[in-house]
Each structure stands twice: as C-alpha cells, then as structure tokens.
Design a protein around this motif. Structure first.
Motif, PDB file in Angstrom:
ATOM      1  N   LEU A  17       0.830  -1.194   0.000  1.00 39.09           N
ATOM      2  CA  LEU A  17       0.000   0.000   0.000  1.00 39.09           C
ATOM      3  C   LEU A  17       0.870   1.251   0.000  1.00 39.09           C
ATOM      4  CD1 LEU A  17      -1.279  -2.126   2.419  1.00 39.09           C
ATOM      5  CD2 LEU A  17      -3.236  -0.679   1.881  1.00 39.09           C
ATOM      6  N   LYS A  26       0.111   5.269   0.853  1.00 38.94           N
ATOM      7  CA  LYS A  26      -0.876   6.238   1.346  1.00 38.94           C
ATOM      8  C   LYS A  26      -2.251   5.571   1.494  1.00 38.94           C
ATOM      9  CE  LYS A  26      -0.861  11.247   0.883  1.00 38.94           C
ATOM     10  NZ  LYS A  26      -0.762  12.410  -0.044  1.00 38.94           N
ATOM     11  N   THR A  70      -3.551   3.164  -0.169  1.00 38.16           N
ATOM     12  CA  THR A  70      -4.136   2.612  -1.393  1.00 38.16           C
ATOM     13  C   THR A  70      -3.317   1.419  -1.873  1.00 38.16           C
ATOM     14  OG1 THR A  70      -4.949   4.793  -2.039  1.00 38.16           O
ATOM     15  CG2 THR A  70      -4.826   3.104  -3.761  1.00 38.16           C
ATOM     16  N   SER A 120       1.591   4.167  -8.579  1.00 39.89           N
ATOM     17  CA  SER A 120       0.933   4.465  -7.299  1.00 39.89           C
ATOM     18  C   SER A 120       1.692   5.527  -6.529  1.00 39.89           C
ATOM     19  CB  SER A 120       0.827   3.185  -6.463  1.00 39.89           C
ATOM     20  OG  SER A 120      -0.012   2.244  -7.078  1.00 39.89           O
ATOM     21  N   ALA A 140       0.318   9.235  -5.516  1.00 37.37           N
ATOM     22  CA  ALA A 140       0.217   9.608  -4.100  1.00 37.37           C
ATOM     23  C   ALA A 140       0.867  10.953  -3.815  1.00 37.37           C
ATOM     24  CB  ALA A 140       0.853   8.523  -3.231  1.00 37.37           C
TER      25      ALA A 140
END
Length: 440
Positions: free
Chosen positions: A284, A286, A288, A321, A325
């Motif tokens: 993950l 942050k 997510t 990602s 972020a």
C-alpha cells in the motif's frame, strides 16, 4: 583455566596422540570452559557498510576492525557456508592453539554431506575423487558479486567472537582459543570484483553450516537465531547478534529492541532453498493498494542486492501508485539504476509517501522516506526501487537499502521473521550499539 587447558593439550601432543582425538579433546575442554565461565549466551559482531557497493561486511576477526587493511567477509544471507581466501596448513602445534591451524574435512562426514547438498548449477564439477579419494571434501565457494565459483575444499578455522549481555561486548568464553567451525578455503582469484579488502563470504543462510547454526550447535549461543541491523553509513558500525538476546542500544539502555518487533512466518521454497522469504498480502502507498500484487506473493530478503528489485509489472504499478500519491512533484532525468527521480527536497512539508508491506500475519512493515528515497547527488533524489525485468526468478527482492536502520530478527528455530520498521522514527539507528568492551 586456559593455561591448564593449554598444558593438557600440549602433553597429548608431545605423546603423538591421534590428531582427531586431540581435536575432540580440545573441543570438549573448550565447551567445559564455556559452560563454567560464560555468563552470556549471545554473541555480537559489528557490521560495516561498503561505500562503493552499498553491500555490508564483517571483519575477518569478527570484532571491531583492529588495523587498516584487516580483511572483511561479505555478509551473505544465501551462502551455504562461510569461505575465506586461506590455504590449509599443517601446523606443528595442536589445532586450537594458534590461528591458521586448519585441517581438511573428509568426504564421508555429515558436514561434507551437508555442504554438498547445496550445489550451485553454475559451478564446476566436483568429480575429483580419483585424485584425492576421501581425504578431502570438495565444495564450490561462490562469489555473489562476480557470480563466479571455484572448486575448493572444506576445512576448519577458529572464530574468537565477542559475547554480550546485550549492552556491550566482552571477550568470548573461549578466548584466546576461539570456537572451531567449518568453512571452505578458496583461491585468491575468487575474491576478484569483491569490495575493497573483502576476502571471503560469511554465510548466514538456512544451511546447517551457516554461521548462526554452527555457533548454536557448539553451545556458544543458545539458539539458531540472529538479529541483523544494517548501518546506512560507512562511518557507523551496525550490528548482528547471534542468539536470543536481549538487545539494547545506547539511546534507551533499558529498552530491549525485541519489544519493537512484529512477526511473520519465514518460508523456504524447498528443503534445499537457502534464501529467506516471507509472504505479503499487499503493498500500500498512502493507504491505497498497489495493483499487480496477488495475495500471498513471495518476497525474498537479500543481502546481495543494494536496492529492492521488482518484476517489471510490479515495478510499473509501484511507480504509478507512488506518483499518484504525491502529485505535483516535478520529475527529472532518471539516474541509473533507478527509473523515477525528482529534484531533491521537492517533497516539501508533506514528506515522502510511506510504502507499507502488509505481511502474511497481518503485521505491516513500514518503509519510510529514509528507506525509499536515495539521494544520488547533484540535487537529485530517486525512488530506490529497481526494475528487474519480466523474467526474474523472484518477483520481489528486498535489498539492503530498505533494510538499513531496521532491526530484523531471523528465528531459524520457529521459522519466523521479526521486523521493527525504521528505528529512526524511534530516535535510534543501527549504529546505536555500544561496542566498548567490558569484562565478562
């Protein structure tokens, strides 16, 4: 006591006792000395970071470096046994009374069978029995930096290690003799391409001949367990503890570092697998989840690579990602081996997004900015993860940069890994152990 042991062994030697019986006598007396006089059951070895390669090493003598030019051994979590650039010599005094007294291990021993059970497919053939019969145990020590191995043989050596109460080192229980252990000698040519002053490899793998297991089997430590705390600077001494602890750093002399640990199972890919693996549920950033990472993915923990290396699809998903972020951060031309770089200091007050590895046990290994961003100079900082390509054997390999200033505890008995996440957030670092010697 040590003078008495020396005298007894000398008498046996003068009477030309069988050398194998002599070794057994010395080994027994050393154990007796350990049991009577040692109050500590954990050993400690300082770790140094090599500035050029970012790999980590321990000194030839397993203590704080005594002189400029003293050789090192590369710390290797996958090596089946320790090897050194040494030759077998036949001394005129009993083994155990002088450094360098080494004897060949025969091919029909349990130790030899253990060593031969781990054969690297790239290594040359070991079919040299006709020349040496069973008088030696032929093995193939491997250099993980040059990816080269040579035919050599198992032998014995002495290791005079620090003991510790968890706070300071003291002279080991078998000083000045040391602890006899099995390793491979190796030709000097095998050390080519190694970091400066490195003349061998210290094996810390699953193998029965790895350093932690050998020390546990001889009674020097109380269990086949070891802690690893890698320094982030070549000027600081990191530490490996061998045994169950306790473990203390100077920043908080009353706090056992084991209290920081979360645990997850360690996995062996097979009975012949040497590397350490854990499984993760997801990654993950942050909060997510990163795409392309199935639950139960295997993660290798490696001392052979400086930066975490990912299969291409996982790397691309992580980069996407991470970029999402932290929007609005201008990228700059990437610096090899990295693929995503920024202007140093561009993250501002919000800081670097943390990367979380949710392990099989549900516990989370947090990777903070100190372990995810590498400053490469000229005002550039890069995401310290590397694209390993689409055909890598292991999809996720955690490198040494991500392990630095993290306290890791490898429990080979219960097959579990303890991890602290970054110690910097707790006001200490892997350079926090006090290597000032005290009496035992």
């Amino acid at each position: 006591m040590s003078i008495y042991i020396t005298f007894v062994i000398y008498l046996f030697w003068k009477q030309e006792a069988n050398m194998h019986l002599l070794n057994l006598l010395f080994f027994t007396l050393a154990l007796f000395s350990h049991n009577v006089y040692s109050s500590f059951n954990t050993s400690v070895i300082p770790i140094t970071k090599d500035e050029q390669t970012s790999l980590h090493k321990i000194t030839w003598g397993y203590k704080v470096r005594q002189w400029d030019g003293e050789p090192y051994l590369l710390l290797d979590l996958e090596a089946p046994f320790t090897w050194k650039d040494i030759k077998i010599t036949h001394s005129e005094v009993a083994c155990g009374l002088e450094e360098g007294c080494r004897f060949p291990v025969r091919c029909d021993t349990v130790l030899c069978k253990e060593a031969k059970s781990y054969i690297n497919p790239i290594c040359p053939s070991l079919n040299i029995t006709n020349k040496y019969r069973c008088n030696i145990c032929s093995v193939t020590p491997y250099n993980p930096v040059s990816n080269v191995c040579k035919v050599s043989q198992l032998t014995t050596d002495l290791a005079d290690l620090y003991s510790t109460d968890g706070r300071n080192p003291s002279r080991g229980p078998r000083w000045p003799f040391g602890t006899e252990f099995v390793l491979s000698c190796a030709p000097q040519s095998l050390t080519q391409s190694s970091p400066k002053d490195v003349r061998g490899v210290a094996g810390f793998s699953w193998s029965g001949l790895c350093f932690p297991r050998q020390l546990a089997s001889t009674g020097v430590t109380n269990a086949a367990k070891f802690a690893l705390c890698l320094p982030s600077s070549s000027s600081a001494l990191g530490v490996t503890f061998l045994g169950e602890g306790p473990f203390y750093f100077t920043s908080n002399a009353k706090l056992d570092l084991r209290s920081y640990l979360s645990y997850t199972p360690m996995v062996r890919k097979s009975s012949k697998s040497l590397g350490y693996y854990i499984k993760i549920n997801r990654i993950l950033i942050k909060g997510t989840p990163v795409n392309s990472i199935p639950k139960g993915s295997s993660v290798k923990i490696s001392s052979r690579v400086a930066y975490t290396t990912l299969r291409s699809d996982i790397y691309k998903a992580l980069v996407a990602s991470f970029t999402k972020a932290k929007t609005g951060i201008p990228q700059v031309t990437a610096v090899k081996p990295f693929g995503l770089c920024f202007k140093d200091g561009a993250f501002g007050s919000g800081g670097v997004p943390k990367i979380y590895l949710e392990t099989e046990s549900g516990k989370v290994w947090s990777i903070s900015g100190e372990n995810s961003i590498k400053r490469v100079g000229n005002g550039v900082a890069c995401l310290a993860f590397v694209d390993g390509g689409s055909k890598v054997t292991d999809p996720i390999v955690i490198g040494t940069f991500q392990m630095e200033n993290n306290f890791l505890y490898f429990d080979l008995v219960n097959q579990k890994l303890g991890f602290s996440s970054s110690l910097l957030a707790r006001g200490t670092s892997c350079g926090g152990f006090n290597f000032t010697e005290v009496g035992n």
